[in-house]
Write an enzyme that holds these catalytic residues in place. Structure first.
Site, PDB file in Angstrom:
ATOM      1  N   ASP A   1      -8.290  -5.330  -6.171  1.00 15.87           N
ATOM      2  CA  ASP A   1      -7.920  -4.214  -5.308  1.00 15.87           C
ATOM      3  C   ASP A   1      -8.150  -2.894  -6.039  1.00 15.87           C
ATOM      4  O   ASP A   1      -7.590  -2.666  -7.107  1.00 15.87           O
ATOM      5  CB  ASP A   1      -6.447  -4.345  -4.916  1.00 15.87           C
ATOM      6  CG  ASP A   1      -5.945  -3.178  -4.081  1.00 15.87           C
ATOM      7  OD1 ASP A   1      -6.784  -2.458  -3.511  1.00 15.87           O
ATOM      8  OD2 ASP A   1      -4.712  -3.010  -4.004  1.00 15.87           O
TER       9      ASP A   1
ATOM     10  N   SER B   1       0.850  -1.183   0.000  1.00 12.11           N
ATOM     11  CA  SER B   1       0.000   0.000   0.000  1.00 12.11           C
ATOM     12  C   SER B   1       0.893   1.243   0.000  1.00 12.11           C
ATOM     13  O   SER B   1       1.794   1.353  -0.820  1.00 12.11           O
ATOM     14  CB  SER B   1      -0.934  -0.062   1.216  1.00 12.11           C
ATOM     15  OG  SER B   1      -2.026   0.783   1.094  1.00 12.11           O
TER      16      SER B   1
ATOM     17  N   HIS C   1      -5.871  -6.412  -1.851  1.00 13.97           N
ATOM     18  CA  HIS C   1      -4.853  -5.475  -1.390  1.00 13.97           C
ATOM     19  C   HIS C   1      -3.689  -6.191  -0.699  1.00 13.97           C
ATOM     20  O   HIS C   1      -3.856  -6.828   0.325  1.00 13.97           O
ATOM     21  CB  HIS C   1      -5.505  -4.468  -0.440  1.00 13.97           C
ATOM     22  CG  HIS C   1      -4.778  -3.172  -0.312  1.00 13.97           C
ATOM     23  ND1 HIS C   1      -4.390  -2.411  -1.389  1.00 13.97           N
ATOM     24  CD2 HIS C   1      -4.360  -2.483   0.784  1.00 13.97           C
ATOM     25  CE1 HIS C   1      -3.782  -1.315  -0.979  1.00 13.97           C
ATOM     26  NE2 HIS C   1      -3.751  -1.339   0.345  1.00 13.97           N
TER      27      HIS C   1
END
Length: 508
Positions: free
Chosen positions: A440, A190, A465
């Site tokens: 994602d 991320s 994710h």
């Protein structure tokens, strides 16, 4: 009572993941509602009880507050987690695996990044998790209250300063251990994945490679369409059920009309089992949007408790609850039944609190108002959300209201690049893995095609994710096992190349 914060950062976001007045103007959302930029997942770290699954020592490093001036400002203690259990030491050039800390408590990221821990014994590696400044226990000015006091104290919360923290920490640690020659491999998911990729580019002499998982480094300016994030969220629901998609799409106007009725807010509070008074339709819309966005991020194929207890394929279960609600259920009752999978899968909550952040503005709000400006929009045809356009003027006004700061939306691409990335990056970059799952919503802002032989994109259709960074489990599907095997092979290649080149240099 179940409390949940709105995700509209998100990675990091986002990650998951600015006040309502600060963001995109809307054509057909409720008039008092403006969606927040989707956050990454780091916001969950402050409210999740962390159970230490891996052995490590917690240390603090005396870090500079400002790496880019020579003014005398107070330093701060940067927390980091270290494990040398499997490290073979400097004599055998044992590698160091460094996870670039995200926008949250570093122990939470350590607990949810099992892949790095799984790799350590295989590669005889040290594991290092440095915490990002202004998060967790790495607070300048002595406390969170002082660090977040105003724009002046927050001015040192930047990606550049954070990367410099990592660089200074690892350089000092290696020097103290006489391990200057030990190779460093970066990991991140991320926002942390963005940092890992950027650190490899900015500090290539410090790290030999980076695995950047679910890292939307292209989510800036006009590099990708601003509708991308919400289109992917919407597609995740439509692929499970067209009727589910349509029910959600229909619900926004019903929320708006109900809220305008006399006693309508009270009725909405009753329908959605809220613990307290509903002050605006926008608060409820944010709450629902949070659920949909985070469900898309953690749409894992197996049960997980990453954010909260969820079943495998959670969007499938949400749509099943919406579609299979009892006959006679209203659209909004169906919506409540669906989001209860996200907010109350355990069945423990009797009511729901919409309060976003009891501590006020988060560090990510500041970052989103300064450097990390990620335009978001929704189009009428592809999205299950009402149509709206990104309005930078509104965004800027909100940031000034909240922080007395003016965003710099072009700074990230100036500092790290992004435009024409394939032609630019292949000229000076190497040894970066961009891994993404197409479920994602942040994948749309990442690198999805190989840039060169050494900057590669690993893309999985069913991935969510940064699922590849999670610990291996017996429930992992074959495609995930194969993805991790490819990542291991590439990392092994980086290390072998480093050792071979070093050996050749000393033999000359």
């Amino acid at each position: 009572m179940a409390a949940e914060t709105s995700p509209l950062f998100l990675l990091f976001i986002i990650i998951t993941v600015i006040s309502a007045s600060s963001l995109p103007s809307l054509a057909s959302w409720p008039s008092d509602f403006s969606p927040r930029p989707p956050r990454f997942l780091g916001k969950f770290s402050h409210r999740t009880r962390i159970q230490q699954q891996y052995r490590y020592e917690t240390r603090f490093f005396s870090q500079r507050l400002d790496h880019f001036s020579f003014s005398e400002v107070p330093g701060f203690p940067q927390r980091y987690l270290i494990n040398t259990e499997h490290w073979v030491g400097p004599g055998r050039l044992g590698p160091i695996f460094l996870y670039c800390g995200n926008e949250g408590d570093i122990e939470w990221f350590a607990a949810n990044t099992g892949f790095v821990w799984d790799l350590a014994p295989r590669f005889n590696a040290m594991v290092l998790f440095p915490e990002h400044r202004y998060y967790g226990e790495s607070m300048p000015f002595g406390s969170r209250e002082e660090a977040y006091k105003n724009a002046s104290t927050l001015s040192y919360l930047t990606t550049e300063q954070a990367l410099a923290d990592f660089a200074v920490l690892i350089t000092d640690l290696k020097r103290n251990l006489s391990a200057e020659a030990c190779p460093v491999v970066l990991f991140g998911g991320s926002y942390g994945g963005m940092l890992a990729a950027w650190m490899r580019l900015k500090y290539p002499h410090i790290a030999i490679g980076a695995l950047a998982s679910s890292a939307p480094i292209l989510q800036f300016e006009d590099i990708i369409p601003p509708e991308t994030f919400y289109n992917i969220v919407s597609n995740a629901f439509r692929r499970e059920s067209t009727s589910c998609f349509n029910t959600i799409k229909e619900s926004w106007s019903l929320l708006k009309s109900e809220g305008l009725k006399e006693g309508g807010l009270d009725q909405l509070a009753k329908t959605f089992h809220l613990c307290g008074e509903l002050k605006s339709t926008g608060d409820l819309t944010n709450w629902l949007d949070a659920a949909y966005s985070y469900l898309a991020m953690v749409n894992y194929p197996y049960p997980s408790e990453f954010l909260m207890p969820l079943p495998g394929h959670p969007i499938r279960e949400v749509c099943r609850m919406i579609d299979d609600s009892p006959d006679g259920s209203s659209t909004l009752e169906r919506i409540f039944n669906g989001v209860s999978i996200y907010y109350n899968y355990s069945g423990d909550a009797s009511c729901f609190d919409l309060d976003d952040d009891p501590h006020g503005m988060s560090g990510w709000d500041w970052q989103a108002c300064t450097e990390m400006v990620m335009p978001m929009a929704s189009d009428l045809d592809s999205s299950m959300y009402p149509a709206y356009d990104f309005n930078y003027s509104s965004y800027q006004e909100g940031c000034w209201k909240d922080f007395q700061v003016i965003p710099r939306p072009r700074w990230i691409t100036t500092e790290f690049g992004g435009h024409d990335i394939k032609n630019k990056l292949k000229l000076f970059g190497s040894n970066i893995i961009f891994s993404n799952g197409l479920l994602d919503p942040w994948s749309g802002g990442s690198v999805l095609k190989n840039i060169s032989q050494t900057i590669v994109a690993l893309v999985t259709e069913e991935g969510a994710h940064h699922i590849d960074l999670r610990a291996a489990t017996p429930e992992d599907p074959d495609w995930l096992v194969e993805q991790r095997a490819t990542e291991i092979k590439l990392i092994e290649g980086w290390l072998n190349d480093y050792y071979s080149e070093r050996k050749a240099t000393f033999e000359m």
